[in-house]
Design a protein around this motif. Structure first.
Motif, PDB file in Angstrom:
ATOM      1  N   ASN A 265       0.668  -1.283  -0.068  1.00  0.00           N
ATOM      2  CA  ASN A 265      -0.136  -0.010   0.119  1.00  0.00           C
ATOM      3  C   ASN A 265       0.708   1.293  -0.184  1.00  0.00           C
ATOM      4  N   CYS A 266       1.970   1.385   0.599  1.00  0.00           N
ATOM      5  CA  CYS A 266       2.750   2.603   0.719  1.00  0.00           C
ATOM      6  C   CYS A 266       3.503   2.565  -0.614  1.00  0.00           C
ATOM      7  N   GLU A 267       4.213   1.663  -0.975  1.00  0.00           N
ATOM      8  CA  GLU A 267       5.071   1.959  -2.279  1.00  0.00           C
ATOM      9  C   GLU A 267       3.998   2.270  -3.659  1.00  0.00           C
ATOM     10  N   VAL A 268       3.139   1.318  -3.426  1.00  0.00           N
ATOM     11  CA  VAL A 268       1.880   1.540  -4.822  1.00  0.00           C
ATOM     12  C   VAL A 268       1.409   3.080  -4.491  1.00  0.00           C
ATOM     13  N   ALA A 269       0.986   3.570  -3.316  1.00  0.00           N
ATOM     14  CA  ALA A 269       0.395   4.865  -3.065  1.00  0.00           C
ATOM     15  C   ALA A 269       1.553   5.796  -3.492  1.00  0.00           C
ATOM     16  N   PHE A 279       0.951  11.816  -0.364  1.00  0.00           N
ATOM     17  CA  PHE A 279       0.959  10.888   0.450  1.00  0.00           C
ATOM     18  C   PHE A 279       2.436  10.870   1.039  1.00  0.00           C
ATOM     19  N   LYS A 280       3.408  11.306  -0.002  1.00  0.00           N
ATOM     20  CA  LYS A 280       4.850  11.544   0.580  1.00  0.00           C
ATOM     21  C   LYS A 280       4.988  12.620   1.667  1.00  0.00           C
ATOM     22  N   ALA A 281       4.507  13.536   1.475  1.00  0.00           N
ATOM     23  CA  ALA A 281       4.395  14.862   2.552  1.00  0.00           C
ATOM     24  C   ALA A 281       3.963  14.271   3.897  1.00  0.00           C
ATOM     25  N   TYR A 282       2.692  13.606   3.529  1.00  0.00           N
ATOM     26  CA  TYR A 282       1.923  13.179   4.689  1.00  0.00           C
ATOM     27  C   TYR A 282       2.912  12.117   5.504  1.00  0.00           C
ATOM     28  N   LEU A 283       3.363  11.026   4.901  1.00  0.00           N
ATOM     29  CA  LEU A 283       4.426  10.297   5.589  1.00  0.00           C
ATOM     30  C   LEU A 283       5.696  10.762   6.210  1.00  0.00           C
ATOM     31  N   THR A 289       6.972  12.530  13.644  1.00  0.00           N
ATOM     32  CA  THR A 289       6.614  12.495  14.885  1.00  0.00           C
ATOM     33  C   THR A 289       6.964  11.358  15.649  1.00  0.00           C
ATOM     34  N   PHE A 290       7.454  10.324  15.106  1.00  0.00           N
ATOM     35  CA  PHE A 290       7.856   8.947  15.958  1.00  0.00           C
ATOM     36  C   PHE A 290       9.265   8.916  16.356  1.00  0.00           C
TER      37      PHE A 290
END
Ligand code: UTP
Length: 290
Positions: A265-269, A279-283, A289-290
């Motif tokens: 899901n991550c890589e295809v998105a 999605f990259k900006a969100y990630l 934050t972790f």
């Protein structure tokens, strides 16, 4: 050598590694972004020149069948509201290929699932695309195997190098290079113990077989995990007439385990033009934050 025009997609496993998501819904229907895993696999087969596809089902048969069938009410609604791109996409799925279904009445293993394809296959070579292995790449993995079948005239195994820790979860193959990027496979073992590993190459997700496999499968006793293992039958072919190993290109996502589903899901998105940047900006923000 005959061209490979038929494919079998086994999708009848219990999916115990991805419970409870797979309790009712087959894991092959789990989405990668906005399409179920099995749609990527059907599309790979079609891009590889496959014309007829048999999906081996069990629970959730209706869900998989419905996904590749017309959804008249939905299509009418999309048409009426002018959502023509969505309409095209929904209709395209129905027209992808000639897809039929057969039910594996007992979940007796991948070898048993392939045996359920005997009458569909007839006397032609056929590809097997494991329903929980999505492989994404420019050159479809199934096409790479079909070309090797046409070149070498033997059953073909999609193989990949895996780590020493991981090989015990797969089937290890005994190989010698053939000089054209492929390998001659003379033996294999399912789920080897460390001292049984034949090479770091494992069979992953795609094979091309001839109907010669069926009489062998009919005689194959349950193996690892009490299941009729496809590897045990293919081992007989490898030991007698040999098989061809193809280290296929492309990225493989194992939809049969939880990390594989997240990676897919991550890589295809990230690779999608309509979602990737956002999605990259969100990630990035999330990871900070972790
Ligand atoms: P797996 O061994 O990865 O599937 O089979 P599984 O049995 O569902 O896995 P667990 O329970 O999480 O360990 C590879 C492919 O073969 C299909 C599966 O659906 C999967 O796509 N399969 C497996 C069948 O169609 N029938 C079977 O009896 C077993």
């Amino acid at each position: 050598m005959a061209k490979v025009k038929k494919a079998v997609i086994p999708a009848a496993g219990l999916g115990t590694r991805v419970l409870p998501a797979s309790k009712v819904m087959p894991k092959e229907m789990l989405p990668i972004v906005d399409r179920p895993a099995i749609q990527y696999i059907v599309e790979e087969a079609v891009k590889s020149g496959i014309e007829d596809i048999l999906i081996i089902t069990n629970r959730g048969k209706g869900l998989i069948e419905d996904h590749f069938d017309h959804a008249i009410e939905l299509e009418q609604r999309l048409e009426a509201s002018g959502k023509l791109d969505d309409l095209d996409e929904v209709r395209r799925i129905t027209d992808l290929a000639n897809i039929t279904f057969v039910r594996q009445k007992e979940t007796k293993g991948l070898g048993h699932a392939v045996l359920c394809a005997k009458s569909f296959v007839g006397d032609e070579p056929f590809a097997v695309l494991y329903g929980d292995d999505v492989i994404i790449g420019e050159d479809p993995a199934c096409a790479q195997l079909c070309r090797a079948f046409e070149a070498h005239g033997k059953g073909v195994l999609g193989i990949h190098e895996v780590s020493a820790e991981a090989i015990g979860k797969y089937s290890s193959v005994k190989i010698e290079p053939t000089g054209d990027g492929c390998f001659y496979v003379s033996d294999m073992i399912e789920k080897p113990k460390p001292d049984e590993v034949m090479s770091p190459y494992a069979i992953l997700g795609r094979v091309v077989l001839t109907p010669d496999i069926f009489p062998i499968l009919e005689q194959t006793a349950p193996g690892a995990g009490g299941e009729i293992q496809l590897t045990d039958a293919m081992k007989m072919l490898a030991r007698t007439v040999g098989m061809t190993g193809v280290p296929f290109t492309g990225t493989r996502y194992d939809m049969g385990n939880k990390l594989g589903i997240l990676q897919a899901n991550c890589e295809v998105a990230l690779s999608r033009p309509d979602l990737g940047e956002e999605f990259k900006a969100y990630l990035k923000e999330l990871v900070a934050t972790f």
